[in-house]
Design a protein around this motif. Sequence first.
Motif, PDB file in Angstrom:
ATOM      1  N   UNK A   1      57.505  -7.954  13.806  1.00  0.00           N
ATOM      2  CA  UNK A   1      56.390  -7.635  12.919  1.00  0.00           C
ATOM      3  C   UNK A   1      55.143  -7.260  13.714  1.00  0.00           C
ATOM      4  N   UNK A   2      54.871  -7.998  14.776  1.00  0.00           N
ATOM      5  CA  UNK A   2      53.714  -7.691  15.619  1.00  0.00           C
ATOM      6  C   UNK A   2      53.882  -6.356  16.336  1.00  0.00           C
ATOM      7  N   UNK A   3      55.081  -6.086  16.838  1.00  0.00           N
ATOM      8  CA  UNK A   3      55.321  -4.805  17.514  1.00  0.00           C
ATOM      9  C   UNK A   3      55.089  -3.638  16.565  1.00  0.00           C
ATOM     10  N   UNK A   4      55.523  -3.799  15.325  1.00  0.00           N
ATOM     11  CA  UNK A   4      55.344  -2.736  14.331  1.00  0.00           C
ATOM     12  C   UNK A   4      53.852  -2.508  14.069  1.00  0.00           C
ATOM     13  N   UNK A   5      53.092  -3.589  13.938  1.00  0.00           N
ATOM     14  CA  UNK A   5      51.662  -3.454  13.669  1.00  0.00           C
ATOM     15  C   UNK A   5      50.949  -2.774  14.832  1.00  0.00           C
ATOM     16  N   UNK A   6      51.300  -3.142  16.050  1.00  0.00           N
ATOM     17  CA  UNK A   6      50.690  -2.495  17.218  1.00  0.00           C
ATOM     18  C   UNK A   6      51.046  -1.010  17.257  1.00  0.00           C
ATOM     19  N   UNK A   7      52.299  -0.670  16.993  1.00  0.00           N
ATOM     20  CA  UNK A   7      52.711   0.733  16.966  1.00  0.00           C
ATOM     21  C   UNK A   7      51.914   1.516  15.927  1.00  0.00           C
ATOM     22  N   UNK A   8      51.701   0.896  14.758  1.00  0.00           N
ATOM     23  CA  UNK A   8      50.935   1.563  13.707  1.00  0.00           C
ATOM     24  C   UNK A   8      49.485   1.776  14.133  1.00  0.00           C
ATOM     25  N   UNK A   9      48.870   0.760  14.724  1.00  0.00           N
ATOM     26  CA  UNK A   9      47.501   0.916  15.227  1.00  0.00           C
ATOM     27  C   UNK A   9      47.414   2.095  16.200  1.00  0.00           C
ATOM     28  N   UNK A  10      48.325   2.120  17.149  1.00  0.00           N
ATOM     29  CA  UNK A  10      48.265   3.173  18.170  1.00  0.00           C
ATOM     30  C   UNK A  10      48.488   4.561  17.573  1.00  0.00           C
ATOM     31  N   UNK A  11      49.256   4.624  16.495  1.00  0.00           N
ATOM     32  CA  UNK A  11      49.572   5.935  15.914  1.00  0.00           C
ATOM     33  C   UNK A  11      48.427   6.511  15.093  1.00  0.00           C
ATOM     34  N   UNK A  12      47.504   5.651  14.606  1.00  0.00           N
ATOM     35  CA  UNK A  12      46.429   6.184  13.757  1.00  0.00           C
ATOM     36  C   UNK A  12      45.092   6.283  14.477  1.00  0.00           C
ATOM     37  N   UNK A  13      45.022   5.770  15.697  1.00  0.00           N
ATOM     38  CA  UNK A  13      43.742   5.710  16.402  1.00  0.00           C
ATOM     39  C   UNK A  13      42.999   7.042  16.446  1.00  0.00           C
ATOM     40  N   UNK A  14      43.705   8.130  16.664  1.00  0.00           N
ATOM     41  CA  UNK A  14      43.081   9.438  16.772  1.00  0.00           C
ATOM     42  C   UNK A  14      42.918  10.132  15.420  1.00  0.00           C
ATOM     43  N   UNK A  15      43.355   9.489  14.344  1.00  0.00           N
ATOM     44  CA  UNK A  15      43.275  10.105  13.015  1.00  0.00           C
ATOM     45  C   UNK A  15      42.022   9.688  12.251  1.00  0.00           C
ATOM     46  N   UNK A  16      41.271   8.720  12.789  1.00  0.00           N
ATOM     47  CA  UNK A  16      40.049   8.270  12.126  1.00  0.00           C
ATOM     48  C   UNK A  16      38.966   9.322  12.316  1.00  0.00           C
ATOM     49  N   UNK A  17      38.333   9.706  11.202  1.00  0.00           N
ATOM     50  CA  UNK A  17      37.355  10.783  11.228  1.00  0.00           C
ATOM     51  C   UNK A  17      36.014  10.353  10.644  1.00  0.00           C
ATOM     52  N   UNK A  18      34.965  11.047  11.052  1.00  0.00           N
ATOM     53  CA  UNK A  18      33.636  10.835  10.495  1.00  0.00           C
ATOM     54  C   UNK A  18      33.685  11.035   8.979  1.00  0.00           C
ATOM     55  N   UNK A  19      33.041  10.135   8.236  1.00  0.00           N
ATOM     56  CA  UNK A  19      33.000  10.235   6.792  1.00  0.00           C
ATOM     57  C   UNK A  19      34.063   9.435   6.074  1.00  0.00           C
ATOM     58  N   UNK A  20      35.046   8.906   6.780  1.00  0.00           N
ATOM     59  CA  UNK A  20      36.073   8.085   6.142  1.00  0.00           C
ATOM     60  C   UNK A  20      35.499   6.746   5.705  1.00  0.00           C
ATOM     61  N   UNK A  21      36.068   6.192   4.653  1.00  0.00           N
ATOM     62  CA  UNK A  21      35.732   4.843   4.210  1.00  0.00           C
ATOM     63  C   UNK A  21      36.725   3.856   4.799  1.00  0.00           C
ATOM     64  N   UNK A  22      36.445   2.565   4.628  1.00  0.00           N
ATOM     65  CA  UNK A  22      37.401   1.553   5.069  1.00  0.00           C
ATOM     66  C   UNK A  22      38.723   1.683   4.350  1.00  0.00           C
ATOM     67  N   UNK A  23      38.675   1.997   3.057  1.00  0.00           N
ATOM     68  CA  UNK A  23      39.910   2.178   2.290  1.00  0.00           C
ATOM     69  C   UNK A  23      40.731   3.345   2.816  1.00  0.00           C
ATOM     70  N   UNK A  24      40.051   4.418   3.247  1.00  0.00           N
ATOM     71  CA  UNK A  24      40.764   5.564   3.820  1.00  0.00           C
ATOM     72  C   UNK A  24      41.530   5.158   5.076  1.00  0.00           C
ATOM     73  N   UNK A  25      40.863   4.412   5.937  1.00  0.00           N
ATOM     74  CA  UNK A  25      41.483   4.000   7.202  1.00  0.00           C
ATOM     75  C   UNK A  25      42.642   3.045   6.928  1.00  0.00           C
ATOM     76  N   UNK A  26      42.440   2.131   5.987  1.00  0.00           N
ATOM     77  CA  UNK A  26      43.512   1.198   5.641  1.00  0.00           C
ATOM     78  C   UNK A  26      44.726   1.938   5.097  1.00  0.00           C
ATOM     79  N   UNK A  27      44.490   2.996   4.307  1.00  0.00           N
ATOM     80  CA  UNK A  27      45.601   3.788   3.778  1.00  0.00           C
ATOM     81  C   UNK A  27      46.413   4.413   4.909  1.00  0.00           C
ATOM     82  N   UNK A  28      45.734   4.912   5.928  1.00  0.00           N
ATOM     83  CA  UNK A  28      46.442   5.456   7.097  1.00  0.00           C
ATOM     84  C   UNK A  28      47.316   4.391   7.733  1.00  0.00           C
ATOM     85  N   UNK A  29      46.736   3.203   7.888  1.00  0.00           N
ATOM     86  CA  UNK A  29      47.445   2.114   8.553  1.00  0.00           C
ATOM     87  C   UNK A  29      48.668   1.681   7.762  1.00  0.00           C
ATOM     88  N   UNK A  30      48.553   1.644   6.446  1.00  0.00           N
ATOM     89  CA  UNK A  30      49.684   1.199   5.627  1.00  0.00           C
ATOM     90  C   UNK A  30      50.830   2.203   5.673  1.00  0.00           C
TER      91      UNK A  30
END
Length: 421
Positions: A202-231
């Motif tokens: 479970x931890x490995x999966x969460x770390x992989x997900x974090x690393x995969x979205x790091x470069x997808x966060x953009x100016x103007x996003x909300x917290x909900x937007x970022x959480x949606x990427x992570x999910x």
Amino acid sequence: MPSASRRNFLALATGAGAVAATVGGVSRALAQVPAAPAHTPIAEAPPITREERNARLSRAQTLMRQHGIAALLVEAGSTLTYFTGVKWGRSERLTAALLPNDGPICMVTPAFEESRVREMLVVPGEVRVWEEDENPSKLVAGWLQEHKLASGRIGIEETVRYFAVDGLQKALPSVQVLSGTPIVNGCRIIKTPAEIALMQRANDITIAAYRSIGQKIERGMSGADITALMRVATASFGGETPSGGTTIDKATAAPHGLKEPQLVKDGSVILMDCGCTVDGYHSDISRTFVFGEPSKLQRKMWADIHRGQEIAMEAAQPGVPCGKVDDAVRAYYEKIGYGPGYKTPGLSHRTGHGIGLDVHEPVNLVHGEVTPLAAGMCFSNEPGLYAPGVFGVRLEDCFYMTETGPRYFSVPPPSIENPFG
């Protein structure tokens, strides 16, 4: 830090207005199929076996006999799953298990749910059902009487709801009830290698997900937007029930966020607290970083937390009372100007919590907790720092105890510039 007053934090913090959301930015990011970096292995882990659940039941019965408990009442929830394999949600209709101190268990459930319960039950036991116009508590009392357990003490798992206990006492006025916590915690607090393997995945999966979205966060996003990427990313790597949330800027100063939404802008502090489950076992990992160039204060608070995590791991040695881990971190924070105690700017919550089938479960790394650390215990390590009205920083990584000391499930990131490692 010479002074950790709110005034000094406000003087050091940089302010900026919210920026309008990037049109289409979230949808573009969500459309991208995430890929885990090559250096993010995800461990394999088989589900809990029938044999392991039988061993748990045997352990519980041994503890019941040692504590003079005739039977244990467990309602639907994580403890029911732990002992029986039955994954069941709670409603006004009672579904519960009776674990005797010897012999097969008894499941009590509505008649129309019998087939589902039988399908999930993986330990020896019978299923007794009640119709909609019948009282399930009388069914519980009757089983205890038939098995000559009614005159003994009945342990109650700590999350069993009042109506179930009250119903049993009315159906069986002579019953003696007491806390079943020594039995449940005596089993669940110490994780087996199979449980630890599931949590590692479970931890490995969460770390992989974090690393995969790091470069997808953009100016103007909300917290909900970022959480949606992570999910989306978490599910793509096989994580079940993706959970958590993201806070931005002053909302990060409240450990569980604020109602007022914030948007990402240059210099924003972003705090993500996310996890998932594998066969019911949780991960719980937090990361804090800055969109753009971190300020001097942001760098300092991040570094102070990083050191706080190290101090927690240094203090978490076998035999040490759990509360001493929290004490060690808090003493360091006070030395460099935070607090004192739970006051802010500083660490307003415990250093860590137990974790397993529940994301928060006993025992906690909190001042005054005397339970000694032992191999198999699992905890979060999250000594956050919060400056109300300014921002907060939290790094959270979970660890498990071995015979020689603590071992991380996920390794803290090396720097604020490299927040996902």
